[in-house]
Design a protein around this motif. Structure first.
Motif, PDB file in Angstrom:
ATOM      1  N   ALA A  95     -34.339 -14.008  -0.021  1.00  0.00           N
ATOM      2  CA  ALA A  95     -34.271 -14.765   1.079  1.00  0.00           C
ATOM      3  C   ALA A  95     -35.542 -14.798   2.200  1.00  0.00           C
ATOM      4  O   ALA A  95     -35.752 -15.328   2.751  1.00  0.00           O
ATOM      5  N   ALA A  96     -36.598 -13.492   1.811  1.00  0.00           N
ATOM      6  CA  ALA A  96     -37.650 -13.461   2.569  1.00  0.00           C
ATOM      7  C   ALA A  96     -38.779 -14.429   2.344  1.00  0.00           C
ATOM      8  O   ALA A  96     -39.887 -14.454   2.955  1.00  0.00           O
ATOM      9  N   ASP A 119     -23.123 -14.144   5.987  1.00  0.00           N
ATOM     10  CA  ASP A 119     -23.069 -14.224   7.508  1.00  0.00           C
ATOM     11  C   ASP A 119     -24.747 -13.868   8.186  1.00  0.00           C
ATOM     12  O   ASP A 119     -25.077 -14.359   8.838  1.00  0.00           O
ATOM     13  N   ILE A 120     -25.006 -12.668   7.455  1.00  0.00           N
ATOM     14  CA  ILE A 120     -26.246 -12.123   7.992  1.00  0.00           C
ATOM     15  C   ILE A 120     -27.398 -13.227   7.767  1.00  0.00           C
ATOM     16  O   ILE A 120     -28.315 -13.373   8.359  1.00  0.00           O
ATOM     17  N   LEU A 121     -27.531 -13.802   6.236  1.00  0.00           N
ATOM     18  CA  LEU A 121     -28.446 -14.717   6.091  1.00  0.00           C
ATOM     19  C   LEU A 121     -28.217 -16.000   6.885  1.00  0.00           C
ATOM     20  O   LEU A 121     -29.491 -16.407   7.222  1.00  0.00           O
ATOM     21  N   LEU A 128     -26.534 -19.136   1.961  1.00  0.00           N
ATOM     22  CA  LEU A 128     -25.950 -18.570   0.395  1.00  0.00           C
ATOM     23  C   LEU A 128     -24.733 -19.177   0.130  1.00  0.00           C
ATOM     24  O   LEU A 128     -23.730 -18.689   0.925  1.00  0.00           O
ATOM     25  N   THR A 129     -24.617 -20.173  -0.600  1.00  0.00           N
ATOM     26  CA  THR A 129     -23.484 -20.900  -0.774  1.00  0.00           C
ATOM     27  C   THR A 129     -22.574 -20.597  -2.064  1.00  0.00           C
ATOM     28  O   THR A 129     -23.225 -20.686  -3.201  1.00  0.00           O
ATOM     29  N   PRO A 130     -21.486 -20.093  -2.028  1.00  0.00           N
ATOM     30  CA  PRO A 130     -20.425 -19.876  -3.288  1.00  0.00           C
ATOM     31  C   PRO A 130     -20.577 -21.262  -4.118  1.00  0.00           C
ATOM     32  O   PRO A 130     -20.492 -22.252  -3.552  1.00  0.00           O
ATOM     33  N   THR A 132     -19.412 -22.542  -8.653  1.00  0.00           N
ATOM     34  CA  THR A 132     -18.443 -22.161  -9.586  1.00  0.00           C
ATOM     35  C   THR A 132     -19.107 -21.223 -10.329  1.00  0.00           C
ATOM     36  O   THR A 132     -18.529 -20.399 -11.248  1.00  0.00           O
ATOM     37  N   GLN A 133     -20.543 -21.030 -10.660  1.00  0.00           N
ATOM     38  CA  GLN A 133     -21.161 -20.103 -11.204  1.00  0.00           C
ATOM     39  C   GLN A 133     -21.707 -18.697 -10.710  1.00  0.00           C
ATOM     40  O   GLN A 133     -22.309 -17.967 -11.288  1.00  0.00           O
ATOM     41  N   GLY A 134     -21.667 -18.936  -9.159  1.00  0.00           N
ATOM     42  CA  GLY A 134     -22.286 -17.771  -8.513  1.00  0.00           C
ATOM     43  C   GLY A 134     -22.504 -18.135  -7.237  1.00  0.00           C
ATOM     44  O   GLY A 134     -21.538 -18.499  -6.228  1.00  0.00           O
ATOM     45  N   PHE A 135     -23.793 -18.308  -6.779  1.00  0.00           N
ATOM     46  CA  PHE A 135     -24.187 -18.649  -5.480  1.00  0.00           C
ATOM     47  C   PHE A 135     -25.685 -19.745  -5.495  1.00  0.00           C
ATOM     48  O   PHE A 135     -26.283 -19.563  -6.486  1.00  0.00           O
ATOM     49  N   HIS A 136     -25.741 -20.451  -4.461  1.00  0.00           N
ATOM     50  CA  HIS A 136     -27.060 -21.385  -4.368  1.00  0.00           C
ATOM     51  C   HIS A 136     -27.711 -20.707  -3.051  1.00  0.00           C
ATOM     52  O   HIS A 136     -27.102 -20.610  -2.007  1.00  0.00           O
ATOM     53  N   LEU A 137     -28.867 -20.525  -3.233  1.00  0.00           N
ATOM     54  CA  LEU A 137     -29.796 -19.654  -2.327  1.00  0.00           C
ATOM     55  C   LEU A 137     -30.708 -20.674  -1.859  1.00  0.00           C
ATOM     56  O   LEU A 137     -31.542 -21.230  -2.748  1.00  0.00           O
ATOM     57  N   GLN A 138     -30.715 -20.982  -0.654  1.00  0.00           N
ATOM     58  CA  GLN A 138     -31.580 -21.745   0.140  1.00  0.00           C
ATOM     59  C   GLN A 138     -32.305 -21.157   1.297  1.00  0.00           C
ATOM     60  O   GLN A 138     -31.741 -21.029   2.129  1.00  0.00           O
ATOM     61  N   SER A 139     -33.752 -20.943   1.190  1.00  0.00           N
ATOM     62  CA  SER A 139     -34.347 -20.247   2.137  1.00  0.00           C
ATOM     63  C   SER A 139     -36.005 -20.940   2.445  1.00  0.00           C
ATOM     64  O   SER A 139     -36.362 -21.247   1.344  1.00  0.00           O
ATOM     65  N   SER A 140     -36.165 -21.165   3.626  1.00  0.00           N
ATOM     66  CA  SER A 140     -37.646 -21.592   3.667  1.00  0.00           C
ATOM     67  C   SER A 140     -38.539 -20.585   4.311  1.00  0.00           C
ATOM     68  O   SER A 140     -39.458 -20.774   5.118  1.00  0.00           O
ATOM     69  N   ALA A 141     -37.889 -19.269   4.065  1.00  0.00           N
ATOM     70  CA  ALA A 141     -38.508 -17.959   4.435  1.00  0.00           C
ATOM     71  C   ALA A 141     -37.767 -17.567   5.597  1.00  0.00           C
ATOM     72  O   ALA A 141     -37.759 -18.227   6.505  1.00  0.00           O
TER      73      ALA A 141
END
Length: 294
Positions: A95-96, A119-121, A128-130, A132-141
């Motif tokens: 996420a950094a 929640d922290i993210l 960080l979105t659940p 069906t296979q785990g999570f989708h992480l989206q970050s612009s830093a």
């Protein structure tokens, strides 16, 4: 009766932390005694996919060329298995930096509570979105507030993950109360000090001040698996056999409470990393044993 000398597997908890800290540090780290469990395999594969260069000297020793901080992943999917620490340690590091990643995890891990991490993210502008296979992480830093409230009532792993990932700027962590599983958190602190210096953290009851910087590569011997140490401590008592563990263990690990209890009850004494039942004369020569981690 002569003592028995054993080589035990490396501690999984310390192995996971060592790999993350070495990946973020500047320069080469040599990690010996790494856990050979599945969780370590998944983390090793994920770090390689992120561009961390590693050379395997033997089954449990790796040379890790650190990235000097978080990086954008050159892939769009990481497979993390079912280890809670793998997910909770790796996500703050990811996420950094700018990311758009699919994180595939085992079903059992998908069903474990991850809302505090989500929640922290969110407070940092990271999604960080659940799935069906785990999570989708989206970050612009991640834009981390100078002071960030951190949940410590469910698992210390969330806090450990952010402590290890933090380093771009100095950070203040606000705690609502004493963390659960404090031993695991103390293990993280000890290893942070190893990689980033003794002054990396100024710890107050509810506010932890962390300095900037990702540290430099280190030589780190992973301590013995704490559960295995406790098992052989009990075995030493029942067999009235002195047992020497070749690689020391970490006194911070929560399982060491059992070892301390056995000592307090005068069932066992510990000399260095040798387990000696009370009433048995030690075969160890003075100073022969490796010190336990503290």
């Amino acid at each position: 009766m002569p003592r028995v000398t054993l080589d035990l597997p490396g501690c999984k908890s310390a192995s996971q932390r060592a790999l993350i800290l070495a990946a973020l540090a500047q320069g080469e780290s040599v990690i010996s005694g790494l856990s050979t469990g599945e969780d370590s395999d998944f983390l090793l594969a994920a770090l390689r996919a992120l561009g961390v260069s590693m050379t395997q000297d033997d089954v449990t020793q790796y040379r890790v060329s650190g990235l000097g901080g978080p990086v954008t992943a050159p892939v769009d999917t990481l497979i993390l298995g079912e280890g809670g620490s793998t997910l909770r340690f790796l996500v703050p590091m990811l996420a950094a930096a700018p990311q758009d990643l699919q994180l595939h995890v085992a079903e059992g891990l998908r069903n474990r509570p991850q809302q505090p991490l989500i929640d922290i993210l969110a407070c940092m502008g990271v999604s960080l979105t659940p799935t069906t296979q785990g999570f989708h992480l989206q970050s612009s830093a991640a834009l981390v507030p100078e002071t960030l409230s951190i949940p410590v009532d469910l698992s210390s792993q969330f806090f450990s993950g952010f402590l290890m990932a933090s380093g771009h700027l100095a950070q203040i962590w606000q705690l609502a109360h004493e963390p659960v599983s404090r031993g695991y958190l103390d293990m993280t602190v000890s290893m942070l000090q190893k990689f980033r210096g003794p002054d990396v953290l100024n710890i107050q009851p509810t506010r932890w001040h962390q300095s900037a910087g990702y540290g430099t590569g280190q030589s780190f011997a992973v301590p013995s698996d704490a559960s295995a140490v406790v098992f052989f401590a009990v075995a030493a008592i029942f067999s009235q056999q002195e047992i020497h563990i070749r690689q020391a263990w970490d006194l911070h690990h929560p399982d060491m409470a059992v070892l301390r209890f056995l000592e307090e009850q005068k069932l066992l004494r510990v000399e260095g990393s040798t387990l000696i039942p009370e009433g048995v004369d030690s075969e160890a020569s003075p100073g022969a044993d490796a010190p336990r981690f503290d």
